[in-house]
Design an enzyme around this catalytic site. Structure first.
Site: not given
Length: 246
Positions: A111, A131
């Site tokens: 990210e 995640e």
């Protein structure tokens, strides 16, 4: 300058700052301290706009966020957007940003690279967002569909697909894949090419491109500022003089 930081190696040049994520004991995992130190870098680049070249130490970009720290965080910390606020701040830096990625760029590491304007990869680069396997979602998971489209983003975010360097290039996530021993040289060469452009034009172009719901009037206003600048006059004059001398 690197001595000021515990988790970063920082080299400041005339037109750019090179930041290397440096937590070799944890595959450069993004800890709370690293987040605070990256915010300090954003402070510097907002006060004195320069290019940012972001990379990782030891053949790894960042193996994710620090899971031990994430385990201790609860609802209140999630609502603070500890990671996502940093990624958004990197995205909004005034001058273009470039991530040079080799090895793992997972979770928060992926990210952070997504937040940069451009990415260039080594052959062993791997982007992924695992995640959901840890019971959470990717911070700023809305950004990936903007970069690679909804279908590929869902393959990564929902199906757990990792994008290797070749797949990342095919998806448009990276601008090029280059040999690992040339990665930083090629990253600097890309910034060198960008540095030959007008800094004001780059800043305003980035601002307009990143503006939500951009409108033609925004283009016109930015262009009006540039049209009145001395930089534009000098660059166009040099271009015309060079052409007339050929």
């Amino acid at each position: 300058m690197s001595g000021m930081y515990e988790t970063l190696l920082v080299e400041e040049r005339d037109d750019r700052v090179v930041v290397t994520l440096h937590r070799p004991e944890a595959r450069n995992a993004i800890s709370g301290l690293m987040i605070r130190e990256l915010h300090a870098m954003c402070d510097l680049l907002e006060r004195d706009p320069k290019f940012l070249l972001l990379t990782g130490h030891g053949g790894v970009f960042a193996g994710g966020a620090d899971i031990a720290e994430l385990l201790r965080r609860g609802r209140d910390e999630a609502l603070q957007g500890i990671n996502s606020r940093l990624f958004e701040r990197v995205r909004r830096l005034p001058m273009p940003t470039l991530a040079a990625v080799d090895g793992w760029a997972l979770g928060g590491g992926a990210e952070l690279s997504y937040a940069c304007d451009l990415r260039i990869a080594g052959p062993d680069a791997v982007f992924g967002n695992p995640e959901p396997g840890l019971g959470i979602l990717a911070a700023a998971c809305w950004r990936l569909p903007e970069l690679v489209g909804e279908s590929v983003a869902k393959q990564v975010l929902l199906a757990g697909r990792n994008l290797d360097a070749r797949a990342a290039l095919a998806a448009g996530l990276v601008i090029d894949v280059v040999p690992a021993d040339r990665l930083l040289d090629e990253a600097h060469a890309l910034l060198d090419r960008m540095a030959r452009s007008s800094a004001a034009a780059l800043r305003l172009t980035k601002l307009v491109v990143d503006s939500p719901g951009a409108h033609p009037v925004a283009d016109d206003l930015a262009q009006a500022v540039l049209f009145e600048g001395q930089d534009k006059r000098e660059r166009m004059t040099r271009f015309l003089e060079k052409r007339s001398s050929v």
